[in-house]
Design a protein around this motif. Sequence first.
Motif, PDB file in Angstrom:
ATOM      1  N   THR A 465      38.373 -53.873  71.125  1.00 34.65           N
ATOM      2  CA  THR A 465      39.657 -53.720  70.418  1.00 34.65           C
ATOM      3  C   THR A 465      40.645 -53.735  71.384  1.00 34.65           C
ATOM      4  O   THR A 465      40.550 -52.909  72.252  1.00 34.65           O
ATOM      5  N   THR A 467      44.431 -52.004  71.560  1.00 36.32           N
ATOM      6  CA  THR A 467      45.441 -51.245  70.704  1.00 36.32           C
ATOM      7  C   THR A 467      46.480 -50.753  71.612  1.00 36.32           C
ATOM      8  O   THR A 467      46.487 -50.909  72.821  1.00 36.32           O
ATOM      9  N   ASP A 468      47.573 -50.133  70.962  1.00 40.14           N
ATOM     10  CA  ASP A 468      48.519 -49.475  72.076  1.00 40.14           C
ATOM     11  C   ASP A 468      48.169 -48.179  72.217  1.00 40.14           C
ATOM     12  O   ASP A 468      47.040 -47.805  71.776  1.00 40.14           O
ATOM     13  N   ASP A 470      48.853 -45.291  71.075  1.00 43.77           N
ATOM     14  CA  ASP A 470      48.787 -44.585  69.855  1.00 43.77           C
ATOM     15  C   ASP A 470      47.657 -44.861  69.047  1.00 43.77           C
ATOM     16  O   ASP A 470      47.337 -44.514  67.913  1.00 43.77           O
ATOM     17  N   GLY A 471      47.055 -46.040  69.561  1.00 46.42           N
ATOM     18  CA  GLY A 471      45.900 -46.708  68.731  1.00 46.42           C
ATOM     19  C   GLY A 471      45.990 -47.257  67.687  1.00 46.42           C
ATOM     20  O   GLY A 471      45.026 -47.900  66.881  1.00 46.42           O
ATOM     21  N   SER A 472      47.260 -48.074  67.548  1.00 45.22           N
ATOM     22  CA  SER A 472      47.544 -49.222  66.554  1.00 45.22           C
ATOM     23  C   SER A 472      47.190 -50.379  67.245  1.00 45.22           C
ATOM     24  O   SER A 472      47.236 -50.880  68.407  1.00 45.22           O
ATOM     25  N   ALA A 473      46.408 -51.200  66.330  1.00 49.95           N
ATOM     26  CA  ALA A 473      45.959 -52.598  66.599  1.00 49.95           C
ATOM     27  C   ALA A 473      47.046 -53.348  67.290  1.00 49.95           C
ATOM     28  O   ALA A 473      48.368 -53.465  66.549  1.00 49.95           O
ATOM     29  N   ILE A 474      46.742 -54.288  68.426  1.00 49.91           N
ATOM     30  CA  ILE A 474      47.729 -55.088  68.902  1.00 49.91           C
ATOM     31  C   ILE A 474      46.923 -56.623  68.507  1.00 49.91           C
ATOM     32  O   ILE A 474      46.096 -56.799  68.997  1.00 49.91           O
ATOM     33  N   GLU A 475      47.993 -57.326  67.617  1.00 50.05           N
ATOM     34  CA  GLU A 475      47.525 -58.615  67.220  1.00 50.05           C
ATOM     35  C   GLU A 475      47.852 -59.681  68.247  1.00 50.05           C
ATOM     36  O   GLU A 475      49.134 -59.669  68.674  1.00 50.05           O
ATOM     37  N   ASP A 491      43.375 -56.963  63.332  1.00 44.77           N
ATOM     38  CA  ASP A 491      43.024 -55.560  63.764  1.00 44.77           C
ATOM     39  C   ASP A 491      42.529 -55.280  65.067  1.00 44.77           C
ATOM     40  O   ASP A 491      42.131 -54.276  65.517  1.00 44.77           O
ATOM     41  N   GLY A 492      43.072 -56.123  66.274  1.00 45.91           N
ATOM     42  CA  GLY A 492      42.876 -56.011  67.536  1.00 45.91           C
ATOM     43  C   GLY A 492      41.678 -56.347  67.979  1.00 45.91           C
ATOM     44  O   GLY A 492      41.538 -56.181  69.318  1.00 45.91           O
TER      45      GLY A 492
END
Length: 741
Positions: A465, A467-468, A470-475, A491-492
Motif C-alpha cells: 500500500t 499512504t501519506d 498519517d496512514g491515509s491511502a493515496i489513490e 485503498d492505496g
Amino acid sequence: MQPAAATDVSTQTDGPEFDEATAEVTKTTLFTNKVSKVTVGFTAPEGETVDITVADKTETVTATGDHQDVTVRVGAYFFFGEHYPVDVSASIEGGETVEGTLNEGDGEITLKEPDTDPAPPNLDVSGLSTNSPVTEGETLTVDATVTNNGEEAGTQTVELDVAGGVQDSTEVSLDAGASTDVSLTWTTASGDAGDYTATVSSDNDSETAAVTVNEPVTTGTIAGTVTDAGGSAIEGATVTADGQSTTTAADGSYSLTVEAGDYTVDANADGFNPSSQTVTVNAEETTTADFSLEAQVTDGTVEGTVTDAGGSAIEGATVSAGGQSTTTAADGSYSLTLTEGDYSVEANADGFNPSSQSVTVTAGETTTADFALEAQVTDGTIAGTVTDAGGSAIEGATVSAGGQSTTTAADGSYSLTLTEGDYTVEASADGFQSDSQSVTVTAGETTTADFALDAVVTEGDIAGTVTDADGSAIEGATVTAGGQSTTTAADGSYTLTLEEGDYTVEANADGYVADSQTVTVTAGETTTADFALEAEGPTYQSFTAYTEDGYIDVGTDENAGYGEIPECPNGELQDTANFSSCVKFNASFDQSTGDYTVAPEDFTFPVIDFSSNTLGPVPTNNTASDTITGSLDTSTGESTFNAPIFAELQLGTDGCGIPVNVAGTTGQSGALTGSPADPATFDANGTAEATLVDNELEVPATEGCGILGGTIDDDVGLPAPSGENEVVLELYIEFHEEPLN
C-alpha cells in the motif's frame, strides 16, 4: 662333730632317693627361746623337685645333685617362733620322703644317714624303636638300650610284653655304668591285627611304645603313563580296570589300586583310538602299564569342480561347508577337509546363482560334489511416461536413475535397465518442475514409475500500500519496478508481477516526496513493500537574513575591540538614532544541496563603533571583500557562514582597516556553541531563527593606518590569535521561492 641322732626320724622310699639329709635349729627367739629358723641340708638327684617343711612352713627347691642347705624361717627374732618339739621333713616329688623331730637341745639331727655301701645293680631301659606297623604273620621287632646305673655288676631278665603277655625275653649282664642294645621280637599270627602297647622292662625300669599289627594286604597297583604316538603326555585320558577308572595328570601319569589278579586295562582319550593290555597284579606290588595312543582319523575330504552351465571352469568361486570355505583354482577344482558327518556344501560365484547339495563325509575317504552354476539375472526395468499436469505427453523429458538416463519419446514414454536394487528416479523437462520417486528394481521384472510434471513458476508478486505520513491511502500513486509500473487503487493498494530476482521499487504521487526500497522477488511468492510518503514542502531559491542581535569582539585587550551589532528583531531596526540599517544579506539558495552564496553588493553592514582605550569609540564600516558562501540544511536547520570581511576604521585615512575571515557555524566553534534553525518553522511560514558563532577566527594587525596603526594594535591587542576573538550573530531568516533578481 657328728650330728645327734634324730628323734622320731622316719623314711619313706618310692622313686628317687636322698643320698643324705640333716636338720638343725639355726636361730631361736631372743627372749622366749623358741625356734625361729631351721636349716635342712640334703643331697638329691639333679633336677628333682624337693619340698622342705618345718612345722607348717614349706620351701620348694630344685636339686642340684650336690649338697644343698635350705633355711626355713618359722618365727621372729625376739618373741615369736615355734615351741619345741618341731617337726621337719624333706620330700622328693614322686620319690623318697624323710622326716624327724627337733627337740630342745638336739642341735643338728640326721634325717637320713649317708649310704656308704655301693648301690646294687640298677638296669634302666631307654631308646625304644620298632618296625611297626607289621602285617599279620610278620615279626614285630622292638629294640631298646639297657644301662646299669648301679654301682655293682648285675644280671637281669629283660622282657617284651605285648598283646597281653611276654612275647620275648633275654638275659642281660652289665658291669656298673655299662650299657647294651637288645632286640626283642613277636611273631604275629592271623587274628593279631590291632593297636598295642609294647613294654620292654627290667627289674628296675620299663619303657613303652605304641605298635600296630595290620591285616594282610591283598591289593596291588597298576600305574603308568598315557602318551600320544610322539611321546607327549595326554592329560585327562581315562584309564579303567575291573570297573575302576582314573584320569591322567598333566604329565600323563595314572595309578589304580586293585585286588591282586589278572586285569585288562583300557586307556581312552578324546581324539585318540583306545588301547588295552592285560596285566597281572600282585598284592603289595606295582604293575606298570604304559599306553601310547594313536590319534583318531575323523576327517574326510569333499572335492569337485565348479563350472558354468556350459561346462567352463569358474575360477575363484567360493565353496563352503561346515564353517569352512575355499576358492576354486583356475580349472574350477576345490577341496575341503571336514570331520566325518553330514554337510550341506554350497558354491557361490559372482554373476551366478548359488547352488548347494548334501553330502556325507566318511573319515579317511573322499566325497565328490561337482557344481554347474547358472548365470544370474541381475537387471530389471523401470518404465513409464512423463506428462504435464493436464496429462499431455512431454517429449524429450530426461529420466535418470542409478547413474543412467534416457529421454522420453513423442508419447512421453521411457525405459531404463538397471541392476536390481533401490533407486531414486528423477524426471525433468524444460519449463517444468522436476519430480522424483523411489522404486525397487527386481531382477527380470519391470517397475512402473509415471510422472506428471508441473510447469515451472518463475514469477512472483510485489504487493503493498501507498499512504501519506498519517496512514491515509493515496489513490493513483505510481509504483514502478523492473521496467513495470502500476497505480494504486482507492485503498492505496497495488500489485506488480515480476520474474524472480532483486528489484528497486519506487512510489511517486503528486504533492509527495518519492520513496523507494529494495526487495527480492521469489517465484510463486508475494513480497510486501509498503510506502508512507511525506508531503512536499515549498522549494526555496533564495533567502534574506537579518542580524537580530550580536557582537564582534577582537583583540586580546578585554576593554577594547568590542562592537555591538544593531538590534533588528524580525528585520526591523530598533535604534534608528545610532544605526542607519540592520546587518542584512540576500543569498541565492540551492535547497537540494543546501549551498548558498551572497554577492558583496548584497551584503549590508552599517557603521558600528569599536571601543578603544586611547582613541575612544572608533567607527567601523564592514564590507564583504569577496563572495560570501555557506550552507543551510533545511532538514536539520544547521548552517555555516564563510565571509571575507574588511573592517575599515574611519579615522580619516583611506584604506585603514583589518582584513578578517569570519567562518560562522550553528555548531561548536571553540568555546562558543551556535543554535540551528527549526525546520518546522520555515516549512510552515518560510521564516527561521538561528545563531551563528565563530570563536576560531584569527585577527591580524591593522593595515594602511599609518602611525595610528601601532596605537590601535597596542590598544586592542592585535594581532590576536584564534580563541581571543568572538563573533556572535543571531539571525532572522526569510525564505523566498523566487530567485534573486
